[in-house]
Design an enzyme around this catalytic site. Structure first.
Site, short mmCIF file in Angstrom:
data_model
loop_
_atom_site.label_atom_id
_atom_site.label_comp_id
_atom_site.label_asym_id
_atom_site.label_seq_id
_atom_site.Cartn_x
_atom_site.Cartn_y
_atom_site.Cartn_z
N PHE A 197 14.30 -0.79 -31.99
CA PHE A 197 13.28 -0.60 -30.79
C PHE A 197 12.10 -0.51 -31.10
O PHE A 197 11.38 0.11 -31.95
CB PHE A 197 13.82 0.96 -30.38
CG PHE A 197 13.34 1.40 -29.04
CD1 PHE A 197 13.32 1.09 -27.91
CD2 PHE A 197 11.96 2.40 -29.12
CE1 PHE A 197 12.93 1.72 -26.74
CE2 PHE A 197 11.49 3.00 -28.09
CZ PHE A 197 11.68 2.44 -26.92
N SER B 25 18.74 1.00 -36.80
CA SER B 25 18.29 1.93 -35.80
C SER B 25 18.81 1.38 -34.43
O SER B 25 20.03 1.51 -34.21
CB SER B 25 16.81 1.81 -35.54
OG SER B 25 16.04 2.84 -35.03
N MET B 26 18.16 1.14 -33.30
CA MET B 26 18.73 0.87 -32.14
C MET B 26 19.50 -0.18 -32.35
O MET B 26 20.44 -0.51 -31.51
CB MET B 26 17.72 0.68 -31.20
CG MET B 26 18.20 0.32 -29.53
SD MET B 26 17.03 -0.21 -28.41
CE MET B 26 16.61 -2.07 -28.97
N ASP C 60 14.35 10.52 -42.92
CA ASP C 60 14.29 9.81 -41.88
C ASP C 60 13.65 10.34 -40.78
O ASP C 60 14.03 11.38 -40.14
CB ASP C 60 15.63 9.21 -41.32
CG ASP C 60 15.39 8.08 -40.19
OD1 ASP C 60 14.55 8.11 -39.70
OD2 ASP C 60 16.41 7.56 -39.91
N HIS D 298 13.23 5.45 -42.57
CA HIS D 298 13.80 5.00 -41.39
C HIS D 298 13.80 3.26 -41.64
O HIS D 298 14.93 2.90 -41.71
CB HIS D 298 13.30 5.14 -40.05
CG HIS D 298 13.84 4.65 -39.05
ND1 HIS D 298 15.00 5.24 -38.66
CD2 HIS D 298 13.84 3.83 -38.10
CE1 HIS D 298 15.72 4.62 -37.57
NE2 HIS D 298 14.74 3.64 -37.23
#
Length: 270
Positions: free
Chosen positions: A29, A97-98, A196, A225
């Site tokens: 993202f 992530s996303m 994270d 992250h």
């Protein structure tokens, strides 16, 4: 010296012997393929066909991203999957992530051979998420969530601001994808940073609760992250390649023969 972030897509063709294996990959993202490029290049060097698209509204401006819908992000990854499917015998999905969310979504809606995710998101547990649908009309952006990287001097190349309208789309993507996770049947390899600052452990708990397919976890002790650009990146790269090889060996064993090209492709339809 660190290179400037490169938001352009990445693609490679399958090389080597045996069945043609592809990996469709997705960045996160507000980010771009820059955060995934070293991983994509590693897998390409291993002989796999790779598609790493630039998601709509990314790599341009936060104003552009604020006009996009989550379905556009899914469609970009799905189109890349279909492109690989047309030229490969087997396709894996991978994401950060996303991008991990989108990879899991592909795994739930397409016949992937396996999935690899790094710090995937499934829940936004920021209290403001409850009103984000209304908040986007009075607040255009919030501070960036980028560059959660432990390794000094590394830049993710994400937007300096997070568009609230896009955060609303992210919430909808998470909710819709979470409902699909029980459909995943192929094995999933998860790399999870022990620290994270973006994705909480709630997303990981939801993943464990929802996926009944085999799940394998690896803790990343020295990364935050954006682990694909952090200290543990080599472990992710090696581990993902090993996961693909192990999965292909299992597929070959299940087919009752050595993994070799068209025979394996036919076995998927028996």
């Amino acid at each position: 010296m660190n290179t400037l972030p490169d938001p352009s897509p990445y693609a490679s063709t399958s090389t080597g012997d045996g069945p043609r294996v592809g990996v469709v990959m997705s960045h996160g993202f507000t980010g771009s393929p820059h955060s995934m490029r070293p991983w994509a290049e590693y897998l390409a060097a291993e002989g796999y066909a790779v598609r790493l698209p630039l998601l709509p509204g990314h790599g341009t401006s936060w104003q552009d991203m604020s006009t996009r819908r989550w379905q556009e992000w899914h469609n970009a990854v799905d189109a890349a999957y279909l492109e690989l499917q047309s030229e490969c015998d087997f396709v894996f999905a991978a994401g950060l992530s996303m991008g991990g969310t989108l990879a899991l979504r592909i795994a739930a809606t397409r016949p992937v051979a396996g999935t690899v995710v790094v710090n995937p998101g499934l829940v936004i547990d920021d209290p403001r998420s409850a009103i984000v649908g209304a908040l986007k009309y009075v607040m255009k952006t919030t501070p960036a969530i980028a560059n959660d990287i432990r390794k000094p001097g590394v830049e993710e190349g994400a937007y300096p601001r997070t568009p609230v309208a896009a955060a609303h789309e992210l919430k909808k993507l998470y909710k819709d994808t979470l409902a699909l996770l029980p459909r995943i049947s192929a094995p999933v390899r998860v790399f999870r940073s022990t620290v994270d600052h973006v994705i909480s452990d709630l997303s990981i708990r939801k993943l464990k609760e929802s996926v009944t397919a085999p799940l394998e976890f690896t803790a990343l002790e020295n990364s935050y992250h954006v682990a694909t650009l952090d200290n543990d990146a080599p472990e992710i790269f090696r581990g993902s390649a090993e996961f693909i090889k192990k999965t292909m060996a299992r597929i070959g064993a299940d087919a009752g023969r050595s993994p070799s090209g068209s025979e394996l492709r036919d076995s998927r339809h028996e």
